[in-house]
Design an enzyme around this catalytic site. Structure first.
Site, PDB file in Angstrom:
ATOM      1  N   LYS A   1       0.833  -1.210   0.000  1.00  0.00           N
ATOM      2  CA  LYS A   1       0.000   0.000   0.000  1.00  0.00           C
ATOM      3  C   LYS A   1       0.869   1.263   0.000  1.00  0.00           C
ATOM      4  CE  LYS A   1      -2.042  -1.359   3.842  1.00  0.00           C
ATOM      5  NZ  LYS A   1      -1.414  -2.682   4.052  1.00  0.00           N
TER       6      LYS A   1
ATOM      7  N   ARG B   1     -10.387   0.099   7.783  1.00  0.00           N
ATOM      8  CA  ARG B   1     -10.001  -1.279   8.099  1.00  0.00           C
ATOM      9  C   ARG B   1     -11.117  -2.057   8.755  1.00  0.00           C
ATOM     10  NH1 ARG B   1      -4.016  -0.163   8.389  1.00  0.00           N
ATOM     11  NH2 ARG B   1      -3.067  -2.182   8.727  1.00  0.00           N
TER      12      ARG B   1
ATOM     13  N   ARG C   1      11.724  -5.699   5.254  1.00  0.00           N
ATOM     14  CA  ARG C   1      11.585  -4.238   5.100  1.00  0.00           C
ATOM     15  C   ARG C   1      12.501  -3.489   6.056  1.00  0.00           C
ATOM     16  NH1 ARG C   1       5.749  -1.699   5.530  1.00  0.00           N
ATOM     17  NH2 ARG C   1       5.728  -2.900   7.465  1.00  0.00           N
TER      18      ARG C   1
ATOM     19  N   ARG D   1      10.833  -1.821  11.499  1.00  0.00           N
ATOM     20  CA  ARG D   1       9.664  -1.391  12.255  1.00  0.00           C
ATOM     21  C   ARG D   1       9.402  -2.356  13.413  1.00  0.00           C
ATOM     22  NH1 ARG D   1       4.615   0.137   8.381  1.00  0.00           N
ATOM     23  NH2 ARG D   1       3.484  -1.320   9.716  1.00  0.00           N
TER      24      ARG D   1
ATOM     25  N   ARG E   1      -0.721  -9.678  12.563  1.00  0.00           N
ATOM     26  CA  ARG E   1      -1.295  -8.626  11.695  1.00  0.00           C
ATOM     27  C   ARG E   1      -2.040  -9.256  10.516  1.00  0.00           C
ATOM     28  NH1 ARG E   1       4.037  -5.746  10.489  1.00  0.00           N
ATOM     29  NH2 ARG E   1       2.891  -4.470   8.993  1.00  0.00           N
TER      30      ARG E   1
HETATM   31  P1  AP5 Z   1       4.804  -1.661   1.956  1.00  0.00           P
HETATM   32  O1  AP5 Z   1       4.467  -0.830   0.774  1.00  0.00           O
HETATM   33  O2  AP5 Z   1       5.436  -0.982   3.129  1.00  0.00           O
HETATM   34  O3  AP5 Z   1       3.508  -2.510   2.384  1.00  0.00           O
HETATM   35  P2  AP5 Z   1       2.195  -2.028   3.106  1.00  0.00           P
HETATM   36  O4  AP5 Z   1       1.045  -2.734   2.481  1.00  0.00           O
HETATM   37  O5  AP5 Z   1       2.124  -0.526   3.182  1.00  0.00           O
HETATM   38  O6  AP5 Z   1       2.497  -2.692   4.512  1.00  0.00           O
HETATM   39  P3  AP5 Z   1       2.378  -2.126   5.966  1.00  0.00           P
HETATM   40  O7  AP5 Z   1       3.138  -3.054   6.841  1.00  0.00           O
HETATM   41  O8  AP5 Z   1       2.725  -0.675   6.070  1.00  0.00           O
HETATM   42  O9  AP5 Z   1       0.841  -2.327   6.188  1.00  0.00           O
HETATM   43  P4  AP5 Z   1       0.094  -2.433   7.473  1.00  0.00           P
HETATM   44  O10 AP5 Z   1      -1.307  -2.395   6.986  1.00  0.00           O
HETATM   45  O11 AP5 Z   1       0.436  -3.550   8.385  1.00  0.00           O
HETATM   46  O12 AP5 Z   1       0.637  -1.183   8.294  1.00  0.00           O
HETATM   47  P5  AP5 Z   1       0.073   0.258   8.601  1.00  0.00           P
HETATM   48  O13 AP5 Z   1       1.230   1.149   8.663  1.00  0.00           O
HETATM   49  O14 AP5 Z   1      -1.087   0.612   7.759  1.00  0.00           O
HETATM   50  O15 AP5 Z   1       5.729  -2.867   1.444  1.00  0.00           O
HETATM   51  C1  AP5 Z   1       6.293  -3.793   2.350  1.00  0.00           C
HETATM   52  C2  AP5 Z   1       7.672  -4.240   1.837  1.00  0.00           C
HETATM   53  O16 AP5 Z   1       7.516  -4.893   0.579  1.00  0.00           O
HETATM   54  C3  AP5 Z   1       8.649  -3.079   1.580  1.00  0.00           C
HETATM   55  O17 AP5 Z   1       9.938  -3.494   1.932  1.00  0.00           O
HETATM   56  C4  AP5 Z   1       8.550  -2.828   0.076  1.00  0.00           C
HETATM   57  O18 AP5 Z   1       9.767  -2.349  -0.439  1.00  0.00           O
HETATM   58  C5  AP5 Z   1       8.254  -4.220  -0.465  1.00  0.00           C
HETATM   59  N1  AP5 Z   1       7.371  -4.169  -1.646  1.00  0.00           N
HETATM   60  C6  AP5 Z   1       6.132  -3.614  -1.695  1.00  0.00           C
HETATM   61  N2  AP5 Z   1       5.593  -3.754  -2.916  1.00  0.00           N
HETATM   62  C7  AP5 Z   1       6.505  -4.444  -3.652  1.00  0.00           C
HETATM   63  C8  AP5 Z   1       6.516  -4.915  -5.002  1.00  0.00           C
HETATM   64  N3  AP5 Z   1       5.478  -4.762  -5.851  1.00  0.00           N
HETATM   65  N4  AP5 Z   1       7.613  -5.584  -5.431  1.00  0.00           N
HETATM   66  C9  AP5 Z   1       8.650  -5.803  -4.581  1.00  0.00           C
HETATM   67  N5  AP5 Z   1       8.692  -5.373  -3.298  1.00  0.00           N
HETATM   68  C10 AP5 Z   1       7.632  -4.693  -2.828  1.00  0.00           C
HETATM   69  O19 AP5 Z   1      -0.504   0.007  10.079  1.00  0.00           O
HETATM   70  C11 AP5 Z   1       0.339  -0.305  11.150  1.00  0.00           C
HETATM   71  C12 AP5 Z   1      -0.503  -0.483  12.415  1.00  0.00           C
HETATM   72  O20 AP5 Z   1      -1.190   0.754  12.721  1.00  0.00           O
HETATM   73  C13 AP5 Z   1      -1.617  -1.524  12.315  1.00  0.00           C
HETATM   74  O21 AP5 Z   1      -1.160  -2.821  12.624  1.00  0.00           O
HETATM   75  C14 AP5 Z   1      -2.603  -0.997  13.366  1.00  0.00           C
HETATM   76  O22 AP5 Z   1      -2.182  -1.306  14.656  1.00  0.00           O
HETATM   77  C15 AP5 Z   1      -2.514   0.511  13.174  1.00  0.00           C
HETATM   78  N6  AP5 Z   1      -3.453   1.037  12.174  1.00  0.00           N
HETATM   79  C16 AP5 Z   1      -3.155   1.670  11.005  1.00  0.00           C
HETATM   80  N7  AP5 Z   1      -4.269   2.049  10.355  1.00  0.00           N
HETATM   81  C17 AP5 Z   1      -5.316   1.632  11.135  1.00  0.00           C
HETATM   82  C18 AP5 Z   1      -6.724   1.716  10.986  1.00  0.00           C
HETATM   83  N8  AP5 Z   1      -7.290   2.300   9.909  1.00  0.00           N
HETATM   84  N9  AP5 Z   1      -7.490   1.170  11.961  1.00  0.00           N
HETATM   85  C19 AP5 Z   1      -6.939   0.602  13.055  1.00  0.00           C
HETATM   86  N10 AP5 Z   1      -5.615   0.491  13.255  1.00  0.00           N
HETATM   87  C20 AP5 Z   1      -4.799   1.010  12.302  1.00  0.00           C
END
Ligand code: AP5
Length: 237
Positions: free
Chosen positions: A32, A107, A146, A179, A190
Site C-alpha cells: 500500500k 479497516r 523491510r 519497524r 497482523r
Molecule cells: P509496503 O508498501 O510498506 O507494504 P504495506 O502494504 O504498506 O504494509 P504495511 O506493513 O505498512 O501495512 P500495514 O497495513 O500492516 O501497516 P500500517 O502502517 O497501515 O511494502 C512492504 C515491503 O515490501 C517493503 O519493503 C517494500 O519495499 C516491499 N514491496 C512492496 N511492494 C513491492 C513490489 N510490488 N515488489 C517488490 N517489493 C515490494 O498500520 C500499522 C498499524 O497501525 C496496524 O497494525 C494498526 O495497529 C494501526 N493502524 C493503522 N491504520 C489503522 C486503521 N485504519 N485502523 C486501526 N488500526 C490502524
C-alpha cells in the site's frame, strides 16, 4: 513514507484525476505504502496513511500516540474511535477540491461507513477501491525484509530493494531500522487481524461496485501503471 528516489521511474507533471477519494486496501506487506508513492508521483492525490499518522503520533508522544502504541506493538487494530478522530481532523484541514488516496484506512466496517458519511457531507464519495492481492508467503517475506530510514522515511527491502551500503539510506545517509511490528510473530498476528477484521471490506466495496482487484505480487512499477490506468478510465465526480 518515502521510497528510494533513484529507483522510481521518472514521471511527467502530476495530473488532476478528478476522483475525490480512492482507497488502497490490502494485507500488511501488500504494498500500500510503496504503490501510494508511485501513484502520488503521477497524480495530485493527497496521501492519507493512518499507519504513518499513528507512528508519527507515537513518536511525538501525543495522547493519541500513547493510546495507539500498545495496540500497534501487538499488531492489533487501534480502536475505531481513535482512528475516526484522527481522519476526521485531517479531512477538516483540507479543501473541497482535494483528492484523497487512503492507505490502510478504512479497516473495519465502522470505519468504512464513517468514511462514506464524512465524504458525503463534503459532496464527495469513494470512487475506487484497489484490492491489492498477493500470496501470504510473499507478504511475510516482504515484511521481514523491510527496512526504513530513521531520518527521511525511505523504504527498502534487504533483498528486493537493498540500499547500496547495508544499513545506510541511499537518499540521506540516515540509519536504517526495522519497524517494531515487523517481527515475525507480530507479522503473523497482523495478517490474522487482516483476515478477521478487514477482509470483509472487499465484499462491502464489491457490493458498492467500486472494487478493482490488482495483482500486488507483480513489479511495483507495473502495479502503479495498472492502478493509474484504471483511475484514468473512471468517471469523475
Ligand atoms: P509496503 O508498501 O510498506 O507494504 P504495506 O502494504 O504498506 O504494509 P504495511 O506493513 O505498512 O501495512 P500495514 O497495513 O500492516 O501497516 P500500517 O502502517 O497501515 O511494502 C512492504 C515491503 O515490501 C517493503 O519493503 C517494500 O519495499 C516491499 N514491496 C512492496 N511492494 C513491492 C513490489 N510490488 N515488489 C517488490 N517489493 C515490494 O498500520 C500499522 C498499524 O497501525 C496496524 O497494525 C494498526 O495497529 C494501526 N493502524 C493503522 N491504520 C489503522 C486503521 N485504519 N485502523 C486501526 N488500526 C490502524
Amino acid at each position: 513514507m518515502g521510497v528510494v528516489e533513484d529507483v522510481l521511474p521518472q514521471y511527467g507533471a502530476q495530473e488532476t484525476i478528478g476522483l475525490k477519494a480512492i482507497i488502497l486496501l490490502g494485507a500488511p506487506g501488500a504494498g500500500k505504502g510503496t504503490l501510494a508513492e508511485g501513484i502520488k508521483a503521477r497524480t495530485k492525490f493527497i496521501h492519507i496513511s493512518t499507519g504513518d499518522m499513528l507512528r508519527d503520533a507515537v513518536k511525538k508522544g501525543s495522547a493519541i500516540g500513547r493510546e495507539a502504541e500498545t495496540f500497534m506493538k501487538r499488531g492489533e487494530l487501534v480502536p475505531d474511535d481513535v482512528i475516526l478522530r484522527l481522519v476526521e481532523e485531517r479531512l477538516d484541514q483540507g479543501s473541497p477540491d482535494d483528492e484523497y488516496l487512503f492507505d490502510g484506512f478504512p479497516r473495519t466496517l465502522e470505519q468504512a461507513e464513517m468514511l462514506s458519511a464524512s465524504l458525503r457531507r463534503r459532496g464527495s464519495r469513494v470512487m475506487a477501491v484497489f484490492s491489492l492481492e498477493a500470496p501470504r508467503e510473499l507478504l511475510i517475506s516482504r515484511l521481514c525484509g523491510r527496512r526504513l530510514c530513521r531520518q527521511c522515511g525511505a523504504s527498502y527491502h534487504v533483498v528486493n530493494i537493498p540500499p547500496r551500503k547495508a544499513g545506510i539510506c541511499d537518499v540521506c545517509g540516515g540509519e536504517l531500522y526495522q519497524r517494531a511490528d515487523d517481527q515475525e510473530s507480530t507479522i503473523l498476528n497482523r495478517l490474522e487481524v487482516f483476515t478477521r477484521q478487514t477482509e470483509s471490506l472487499i465484499a462491502y466495496y464489491e457490493g458498492m461496485k467500486v472494487l478493482i482487484r490488482v495483482d500486488a505480487a507483480q513489479h511495483r512499477d507495473l502495479a502503479v501503471e495498472a492502478i493509474v490506468g484504471h483511475i484514468r478510465k473512471l468517471p469523475s465526480v
